[in-house]
Write an enzyme that holds these catalytic residues in place. Sequence first.
Site, mmCIF file in Angstrom:
data_model
loop_
_atom_site.group_PDB
_atom_site.id
_atom_site.type_symbol
_atom_site.label_atom_id
_atom_site.label_comp_id
_atom_site.label_asym_id
_atom_site.label_seq_id
_atom_site.Cartn_x
_atom_site.Cartn_y
_atom_site.Cartn_z
ATOM 1 C CB CYS A 256 -1.196 -0.523 1.384
ATOM 2 S SG CYS A 256 -2.323 1.066 0.557
ATOM 3 C CG HIS B 214 -3.335 -3.714 3.967
ATOM 4 N ND1 HIS B 214 -1.843 -2.553 4.612
ATOM 5 C CD2 HIS B 214 -4.380 -2.027 3.915
ATOM 6 C CE1 HIS B 214 -2.043 -1.746 3.776
ATOM 7 N NE2 HIS B 214 -3.671 -1.496 3.798
HETATM 8 N N1 GLN Z 1 -1.872 7.399 2.716
HETATM 9 C C1 GLN Z 1 -1.633 5.865 0.793
HETATM 10 C C2 GLN Z 1 -3.523 6.224 0.504
HETATM 11 O O1 GLN Z 1 -4.415 6.663 1.692
HETATM 12 C C3 GLN Z 1 -1.845 5.041 1.977
HETATM 13 C C4 GLN Z 1 -2.795 4.357 2.656
HETATM 14 C C5 GLN Z 1 -2.445 2.566 3.166
HETATM 15 O O2 GLN Z 1 -0.983 2.493 3.379
HETATM 16 N N2 GLN Z 1 -3.044 1.880 2.896
HETATM 17 O O3 GLN Z 1 -3.273 6.435 -0.412
#
Ligand code: GLN
Length: 239
Positions: free
Chosen positions: A94, A192
């Site tokens: 992510c 995740h």
């Molecule tokens: N901040 C990033 C987004 O919102 C990654 C989010 C995350 O790692 N879940 O796209």
Amino acid sequence: MSTRFLRIVWLYPDLLSTYGDRGNLLVLAHRARNRGIEVEPVLVRSDQRIPSEADIYLIGGGEDGPQAGAAERLISDGGLNRAADAGKPILAICAGYQILGSSFYASGQSYPGAGILDLHSDRGETRAVGEVAGEADAHLPLGHITGFENHGGRTHLGEAVQPLARVTHGIGNDNGSTEGAWAGHVIGTYMHGPALARNPQLADLLLSWATGLPLNAMPQLDDSWPQQLRKERFDALVE
Ligand code: GLN
């Protein structure tokens, strides 16, 4: 490269560990140790240098502010770029996935990324939150993959990477067509879960790349629990 010892680096747990990312390290260590491979986990905080003497590198998810800080550190260190160039396996989740690209969007502005994967991310109109599942690239022995996504950014792939999967449920990179990316031994994904608890076959692929052991030469493990979890998640998607 050794088939008896692996040093696994988890990058920036002080910044990018919002989504149970330690679980990916635990799953890799568990699956390696159960096959007689000794594991040294190395936690590298953002004020520390990235070691070059490691066998697998992990970088996790996080919120926009820590993500921007992590990218700045990653670029000034350069160690993950060297690891990628040396063919070391890297799993990026992510926020970690987005910062491996050339640029990403966080807290209302665009930031440069580490340029390890040929992709860039911008901002979506809505947040992508929920289950994501897909059919992995036929060149990777992964089959169905599943995870939970929670991101505001959208990722656009260049020609030097392949999508990790074709999306069957959820949003993934952009509009529900592809999810994640890979090139060489670098894999990025929005999953995740943690990703490796829900996709033990992905953990084994990383272990195979790191040790040089073919997948079919690695002893089988009792995967009834992870398989039950996978079944539960897939069943929930079709209900
Ligand atoms: N901040 C990033 C987004 O919102 C990654 C989010 C995350 O790692 N879940 O796209």
